[in-house]
Design an enzyme around this catalytic site. Structure first.
Site, PDB file in Angstrom:
ATOM      1  N   GLY A  31      -6.510  -8.132  -0.836  1.00 36.97           N
ATOM      2  CA  GLY A  31      -6.335  -7.691   0.543  1.00 36.97           C
ATOM      3  C   GLY A  31      -5.307  -6.586   0.694  1.00 36.97           C
ATOM      4  N   HIS A  34      -6.362  -0.528   1.012  1.00 36.80           N
ATOM      5  CA  HIS A  34      -5.973   0.882   1.181  1.00 36.80           C
ATOM      6  C   HIS A  34      -7.065   1.759   0.572  1.00 36.80           C
ATOM      7  CE1 HIS A  34      -4.866   0.662  -3.029  1.00 36.80           C
ATOM      8  NE2 HIS A  34      -4.048  -0.339  -2.769  1.00 36.80           N
ATOM      9  N   GLY A  36      -7.399   3.157  -2.162  1.00 34.70           N
ATOM     10  CA  GLY A  36      -7.781   2.803  -3.537  1.00 34.70           C
ATOM     11  C   GLY A  36      -8.925   1.794  -3.516  1.00 34.70           C
ATOM     12  N   HIS A  37      -8.759   0.743  -2.675  1.00 31.77           N
ATOM     13  CA  HIS A  37      -9.833  -0.252  -2.546  1.00 31.77           C
ATOM     14  C   HIS A  37     -11.090   0.390  -1.958  1.00 31.77           C
ATOM     15  CE1 HIS A  37      -6.145  -2.896  -2.133  1.00 31.77           C
ATOM     16  NE2 HIS A  37      -6.773  -3.454  -3.151  1.00 31.77           N
ATOM     17  N   LYS A 149      -5.748   1.987 -12.129  1.00 25.99           N
ATOM     18  CA  LYS A 149      -4.296   1.889 -11.947  1.00 25.99           C
ATOM     19  C   LYS A 149      -3.776   0.604 -12.609  1.00 25.99           C
ATOM     20  CE  LYS A 149      -0.682   1.367  -8.624  1.00 25.99           C
ATOM     21  NZ  LYS A 149      -0.624  -0.095  -8.561  1.00 25.99           N
ATOM     22  N   GLN A 153      -5.191  -4.902 -16.541  1.00 21.08           N
ATOM     23  CA  GLN A 153      -6.138  -5.848 -15.929  1.00 21.08           C
ATOM     24  C   GLN A 153      -7.572  -5.479 -16.321  1.00 21.08           C
ATOM     25  OE1 GLN A 153      -5.848  -7.922 -11.982  1.00 21.08           O
ATOM     26  NE2 GLN A 153      -7.028  -6.171 -11.312  1.00 21.08           N
ATOM     27  N   SER A 185      -0.819   1.821  -3.553  1.00 28.55           N
ATOM     28  CA  SER A 185      -0.640   0.420  -3.928  1.00 28.55           C
ATOM     29  C   SER A 185      -0.206  -0.356  -2.696  1.00 28.55           C
ATOM     30  CB  SER A 185       0.459   0.308  -4.996  1.00 28.55           C
ATOM     31  OG  SER A 185       0.941  -1.012  -5.062  1.00 28.55           O
ATOM     32  N   SER A 186      -0.651  -1.606  -2.609  1.00 30.05           N
ATOM     33  CA  SER A 186      -0.246  -2.447  -1.481  1.00 30.05           C
ATOM     34  C   SER A 186       1.265  -2.620  -1.479  1.00 30.05           C
ATOM     35  CB  SER A 186      -0.909  -3.818  -1.577  1.00 30.05           C
ATOM     36  OG  SER A 186      -2.296  -3.664  -1.696  1.00 30.05           O
ATOM     37  N   ARG A 187       1.894  -2.528  -2.648  1.00 33.11           N
ATOM     38  CA  ARG A 187       3.339  -2.782  -2.736  1.00 33.11           C
ATOM     39  C   ARG A 187       4.184  -1.562  -2.349  1.00 33.11           C
ATOM     40  NH1 ARG A 187       1.679  -6.306  -7.357  1.00 33.11           N
ATOM     41  NH2 ARG A 187       2.394  -8.417  -6.869  1.00 33.11           N
TER      42      ARG A 187
HETATM   43  O1  PAF Z   1      -6.139  -6.716  -8.750  1.00 40.51           O
HETATM   44  C1  PAF Z   1      -6.117  -7.673  -7.936  1.00 40.51           C
HETATM   45  O2  PAF Z   1      -6.033  -7.489  -6.732  1.00 40.51           O
HETATM   46  C2  PAF Z   1      -6.186  -9.108  -8.459  1.00 40.51           C
HETATM   47  O3  PAF Z   1      -5.542  -9.216  -9.677  1.00 40.51           O
HETATM   48  C3  PAF Z   1      -7.629  -9.642  -8.559  1.00 40.51           C
HETATM   49  C4  PAF Z   1      -8.455  -8.856  -9.535  1.00 40.51           C
HETATM   50  C5  PAF Z   1      -8.276  -9.609  -7.179  1.00 40.51           C
HETATM   51  C6  PAF Z   1      -7.611 -11.108  -9.020  1.00 40.51           C
HETATM   52  O4  PAF Z   1      -6.887 -11.910  -8.160  1.00 40.51           O
END
Ligand code: PAF
Length: 290
Positions: A31, A34, A36-37, A149, A153, A185-187
């Site tokens: 959630g 931004h 990026g999403h 980014k 992951q 970034s959300s942060r």
């Molecule tokens: O990148 C993220 O926002 C989280 O690590 C994800 C992939 C949604 C898993 O909780």
């Protein structure tokens, strides 16, 4: 757009869509959406019949002293962004729905985790792969979309999908940046005004590294040093790591002779920022998972 909050409704929906022959694209998020999403959502929208996104701040991937409680949330804003990007289903389960009881079986990430963020966040990637395994089962995607980014992951999810035979194509999309180069970034909301002015130095330091490699530098220690000096001179943040590794294996290198990632993490007063660049030995960049 449908908002689904329960596991059983999510499963009913995806089974129905799959049995009528639809391709499903899935964008998992925590959630506070931004640009990026949005770039992930737009790509996924173009490439699939059905687009599902999830918003779930996953407690399993936060350490005891991390920002799970404080993680920025804005449900209403996220719903608007989701609608704007043509999502079919927004899956927003409460924590009790995803974890109704303590898990008796979790997934443990063992490769690609003892470097970069994984080194200072023990258990983080176990939480990520555990929740993604559940989300993949619930949404049955053909395609999943992640931002480069969070390159570690992406590398870990690549192993999850391959090692556990998920019939899923993983797409990694480039980092979306502010005009001055700061990775979205959300942060970023945690940065003070001064830190916000300093923060583009992370991407600038990576550009410097790219120039060095363009100029023929092969020695990782020299490149790391260059990046380190730049960040230390231009920010008040504390460097957590600067690493050059093979990508996506995240193995150490003694020479820049294959695709590499140069990744940085810098701790500011309330925000820890990460950024990276993935380069071929000639300094060009068009990241591949291999
Ligand atoms: O990148 C993220 O926002 C989280 O690590 C994800 C992939 C949604 C898993 O909780």
């Amino acid at each position: 757009m449908q908002i689904i909050k329960t596991v059983s409704s999510m499963q009913d929906y995806t089974l129905k869509m799959k049995s009528s022959g639809n391709d499903i694209g899935f964008v998992p998020t925590m959630g506070y959406l931004h640009e990026g999403h949005e770039s992930l959502l737009q790509k996924a929208r173009e490439e699939n019949d059905i687009l599902i996104a999830s918003i779930f701040v996953n407690p399993l991937q936060f350490g005891p002293n991390e920002d799970f409680e404080k993680y920025p949330r804005n449900e209403q804003h996220d719903i608007e962004i989701a609608e704007k990007n043509g999502i079919d289903v927004l899956f927003m389960p409460p924590v009790e729905e995803m974890y109704p009881r303590e898990l008796g079986i979790t997934i443990q990430a063992v490769d690609r985790i003892d470097v970069l963020c994984g080194k200072s966040r023990p258990g983080h990637f176990d939480g990520v792969v555990t929740v993604l395994t559940k989300l993949f089962h619930l949404t049955l995607p053909d395609n999943v979309y992640f931002g480069i980014k969070d390159a570690q992951q992406v590398a870990v999810v690549d192993r999850l999908i391959k090692d556990h035979n998920f019939p899923i194509q993983l797409h990694m999309l480039e980092t979306i940046r502010e005009e001055d180069g700061l990775a979205k970034s959300s942060r970023n909301v945690y940065l003070t005004e001064q830190e916000r002015n300093e923060a583009p130095s992370l991407s600038k330091s990576l550009q410097l590294a790219q120039e060095k490699i363009f100029d023929g530098e092969k020695n990782p220690a020299i490149i790391v040093n260059e990046v380190k000096n730049y960040i230390n001179t231009h920010t008040t943040g504390k460097i957590d790591y600067i690493e050059i590794l093979r990508f996506p294996s995240l193995k150490p290198i003694t020479e820049v002779d294959q695709q590499v990632i140069i990744a940085v993490a810098v701790q500011f007063s309330q925000a820890r920022l990460i950024d990276n660049i993935i380069l071929m030995p000639d300094g060009t960049s068009s990241p591949v998972l291999g």
